[in-house]
Scaffold this motif. Structure first.
Motif, PDB file in Angstrom:
ATOM      1  N   TYR A   1       0.843  -1.205   0.000  1.00  0.00           N
ATOM      2  CA  TYR A   1       0.000   0.000   0.000  1.00  0.00           C
ATOM      3  C   TYR A   1       0.875   1.251   0.000  1.00  0.00           C
ATOM      4  N   LEU A   2       1.876   1.280   0.864  1.00  0.00           N
ATOM      5  CA  LEU A   2       2.761   2.435   0.940  1.00  0.00           C
ATOM      6  C   LEU A   2       3.553   2.615  -0.351  1.00  0.00           C
ATOM      7  N   LEU A   3       3.983   1.516  -0.939  1.00  0.00           N
ATOM      8  CA  LEU A   3       4.734   1.583  -2.191  1.00  0.00           C
ATOM      9  C   LEU A   3       3.871   2.082  -3.344  1.00  0.00           C
ATOM     10  N   SER A   4       2.567   1.937  -3.226  1.00  0.00           N
ATOM     11  CA  SER A   4       1.655   2.389  -4.285  1.00  0.00           C
ATOM     12  C   SER A   4       1.473   3.896  -4.281  1.00  0.00           C
ATOM     13  N   TYR A   5       2.020   4.556  -3.278  1.00  0.00           N
ATOM     14  CA  TYR A   5       1.898   6.016  -3.158  1.00  0.00           C
ATOM     15  C   TYR A   5       3.092   6.681  -3.827  1.00  0.00           C
ATOM     16  N   ASP A   6       2.812   7.630  -4.695  1.00  0.00           N
ATOM     17  CA  ASP A   6       3.857   8.380  -5.401  1.00  0.00           C
ATOM     18  C   ASP A   6       4.351   9.495  -4.487  1.00  0.00           C
TER      19      ASP A   6
ATOM     20  N   THR B   1      -4.997   1.341  -9.542  1.00  0.00           N
ATOM     21  CA  THR B   1      -6.045   1.710  -8.582  1.00  0.00           C
ATOM     22  C   THR B   1      -7.233   0.749  -8.615  1.00  0.00           C
ATOM     23  N   ALA B   2      -7.662   0.362  -9.794  1.00  0.00           N
ATOM     24  CA  ALA B   2      -8.885  -0.435  -9.937  1.00  0.00           C
ATOM     25  C   ALA B   2      -8.782  -1.812  -9.298  1.00  0.00           C
ATOM     26  N   TYR B   3      -7.570  -2.324  -9.173  1.00  0.00           N
ATOM     27  CA  TYR B   3      -7.431  -3.676  -8.614  1.00  0.00           C
ATOM     28  C   TYR B   3      -6.439  -3.702  -7.443  1.00  0.00           C
ATOM     29  N   ARG B   4      -6.298  -2.567  -6.763  1.00  0.00           N
ATOM     30  CA  ARG B   4      -5.373  -2.528  -5.630  1.00  0.00           C
ATOM     31  C   ARG B   4      -5.799  -3.516  -4.542  1.00  0.00           C
ATOM     32  N   GLY B   5      -7.094  -3.656  -4.330  1.00  0.00           N
ATOM     33  CA  GLY B   5      -7.559  -4.606  -3.326  1.00  0.00           C
ATOM     34  C   GLY B   5      -7.129  -6.028  -3.632  1.00  0.00           C
ATOM     35  N   HIS B   6      -7.146  -6.403  -4.903  1.00  0.00           N
ATOM     36  CA  HIS B   6      -6.684  -7.736  -5.297  1.00  0.00           C
ATOM     37  C   HIS B   6      -5.207  -7.912  -4.950  1.00  0.00           C
ATOM     38  N   LEU B   7      -4.412  -6.889  -5.253  1.00  0.00           N
ATOM     39  CA  LEU B   7      -2.971  -6.983  -5.007  1.00  0.00           C
ATOM     40  C   LEU B   7      -2.671  -7.045  -3.508  1.00  0.00           C
TER      41      LEU B   7
ATOM     42  N   VAL C   1      11.455  -9.880  -2.735  1.00  0.00           N
ATOM     43  CA  VAL C   1      11.232 -10.507  -4.042  1.00  0.00           C
ATOM     44  C   VAL C   1       9.735 -10.628  -4.310  1.00  0.00           C
ATOM     45  N   ALA C   2       8.971 -10.988  -3.288  1.00  0.00           N
ATOM     46  CA  ALA C   2       7.517 -11.106  -3.454  1.00  0.00           C
ATOM     47  C   ALA C   2       6.895  -9.757  -3.790  1.00  0.00           C
ATOM     48  N   LEU C   3       7.319  -8.701  -3.109  1.00  0.00           N
ATOM     49  CA  LEU C   3       6.797  -7.368  -3.412  1.00  0.00           C
ATOM     50  C   LEU C   3       7.130  -6.967  -4.844  1.00  0.00           C
ATOM     51  N   ALA C   4       8.333  -7.281  -5.284  1.00  0.00           N
ATOM     52  CA  ALA C   4       8.736  -6.965  -6.662  1.00  0.00           C
ATOM     53  C   ALA C   4       7.857  -7.708  -7.658  1.00  0.00           C
ATOM     54  N   ALA C   5       7.605  -8.981  -7.400  1.00  0.00           N
ATOM     55  CA  ALA C   5       6.802  -9.793  -8.314  1.00  0.00           C
ATOM     56  C   ALA C   5       5.364  -9.280  -8.384  1.00  0.00           C
ATOM     57  N   ILE C   6       4.774  -8.989  -7.230  1.00  0.00           N
ATOM     58  CA  ILE C   6       3.384  -8.523  -7.194  1.00  0.00           C
ATOM     59  C   ILE C   6       3.260  -7.154  -7.846  1.00  0.00           C
ATOM     60  N   ALA C   7       4.206  -6.260  -7.548  1.00  0.00           N
ATOM     61  CA  ALA C   7       4.166  -4.916  -8.123  1.00  0.00           C
ATOM     62  C   ALA C   7       4.340  -4.944  -9.633  1.00  0.00           C
ATOM     63  N   ALA C   8       5.209  -5.810 -10.116  1.00  0.00           N
ATOM     64  CA  ALA C   8       5.439  -5.892 -11.560  1.00  0.00           C
ATOM     65  C   ALA C   8       4.212  -6.440 -12.276  1.00  0.00           C
ATOM     66  N   ASP C   9       3.671  -7.538 -11.784  1.00  0.00           N
ATOM     67  CA  ASP C   9       2.505  -8.139 -12.441  1.00  0.00           C
ATOM     68  C   ASP C   9       1.249  -7.295 -12.248  1.00  0.00           C
ATOM     69  N   GLY C  10       1.232  -6.479 -11.177  1.00  0.00           N
ATOM     70  CA  GLY C  10       0.084  -5.613 -10.927  1.00  0.00           C
ATOM     71  C   GLY C  10       0.222  -4.237 -11.548  1.00  0.00           C
ATOM     72  N   ASP C  11       1.289  -4.022 -12.322  1.00  0.00           N
ATOM     73  CA  ASP C  11       1.507  -2.724 -12.983  1.00  0.00           C
ATOM     74  C   ASP C  11       1.460  -1.566 -11.994  1.00  0.00           C
ATOM     75  N   VAL C  12       2.123  -1.737 -10.853  1.00  0.00           N
ATOM     76  CA  VAL C  12       2.221  -0.650  -9.882  1.00  0.00           C
ATOM     77  C   VAL C  12       3.395   0.230 -10.313  1.00  0.00           C
ATOM     78  N   TRP C  13       3.095   1.259 -11.078  1.00  0.00           N
ATOM     79  CA  TRP C  13       4.143   2.065 -11.703  1.00  0.00           C
ATOM     80  C   TRP C  13       4.942   2.884 -10.702  1.00  0.00           C
ATOM     81  N   THR C  14       4.405   3.098  -9.505  1.00  0.00           N
ATOM     82  CA  THR C  14       5.173   3.813  -8.495  1.00  0.00           C
ATOM     83  C   THR C  14       6.320   2.964  -7.960  1.00  0.00           C
ATOM     84  N   VAL C  15       6.289   1.671  -8.221  1.00  0.00           N
ATOM     85  CA  VAL C  15       7.380   0.778  -7.828  1.00  0.00           C
ATOM     86  C   VAL C  15       8.318   0.560  -9.012  1.00  0.00           C
ATOM     87  N   PHE C  16       7.754   0.128 -10.136  1.00  0.00           N
ATOM     88  CA  PHE C  16       8.551  -0.084 -11.351  1.00  0.00           C
ATOM     89  C   PHE C  16       7.823   0.528 -12.550  1.00  0.00           C
ATOM     90  N   THR C  17       8.494   1.443 -13.227  1.00  0.00           N
ATOM     91  CA  THR C  17       7.938   1.967 -14.467  1.00  0.00           C
ATOM     92  C   THR C  17       8.137   0.938 -15.575  1.00  0.00           C
TER      93      THR C  17
END
Length: 213
Positions: free
Chosen positions: A10-15, A26-32, A156-172
């Protein structure tokens, strides 16, 4: 106390530069967030992953209320499939994690209304430097195949979830291309440590974008 994986995501999703949440996921943050919770339960030994399904350890209960709620949603008698567990009650996840972060002083929330009708919710990070350091730690985990192999499982888990979830605040998208060898190793390790979770995350993202979940 160290934040849980859902809280960290959640914190990583904040720019921290634009003072807003990542608009892409945003639309599927709850899933992630639920995927992060299920992953933490696996890494903590409260769930066992077998053939894409989750088997509960009924003798143990996590101290964290959100993790406990996610665990309670799984049958103690019959293994559940990740593809059903990730979207289950996802609409409750973001609020639950947000309230935890308010309670521990990580964020503040201001509520208001636009035109006196439409509710608004403004989140402010109380410790943006800590979030930046967390982001750097997750970045470091994927720089090379070697860093992936030696990084903590939670990073590693956070990286995998953020990448597959297109959390651009973590990885563009550019960073995902730049570290493509590292991401290949990330997905391989995540697939070994949490079998079947990546498929469930990708399915949730696709279904949500299509408006079917």
């Amino acid at each position: 106390m160290e934040p849980t994986l859902p809280q960290r995501l959640y914190l990583l999703s904040y720019d921290t530069d634009k003072n807003r949440f990542d608009p892409v996921s945003t639309a599927y943050r709850g899933h992630l967030l639920r995927a992060a919770a299920l992953t933490e339960l696996i890494l903590g030994g409260l769930l066992r992953a077998r053939d894409g399904r989750a088997e509960r350890d009924t003798a143990r209960t996590p101290e964290d209320p959100f993790l406990a709620e996610v665990l309670d949603g799984l049958s103690p008698h019959e293994p559940g499939h990740w593809i059903n567990a990730v979207p289950d009650r996802e609409w409750k996840a973001e609020r639950a994690v947000r309230e935890q972060l308010v309670a521990n002083g990580s964020i503040t929330v201001d509520r208001g209304r636009v035109l006196g009708l439409f509710p608004t919710l403004d989140v402010t990070l109380e410790h943006p430097g800590e979030v930046r350091r967390l982001r750097e730690r997750v970045h470091e985990a994927v720089r090379t195949e070697h860093t992936v192999a030696t990084a903590p499982a939670e990073d590693v888990a956070l990286a995998a979830i953020a990448a597959d979830g297109d959390v651009w605040t973590v990885f563009t998208p550019q960073e995902r291309h730049e570290y493509r060898a590292g991401f290949k190793a990330v997905h391989e390790r995540f697939g070994v440590e949490v079998p079947g979770m990546r498929t469930a995350i990708l399915a949730a993202v696709v279904n949500r974008r299509a408006g079917t979940a």
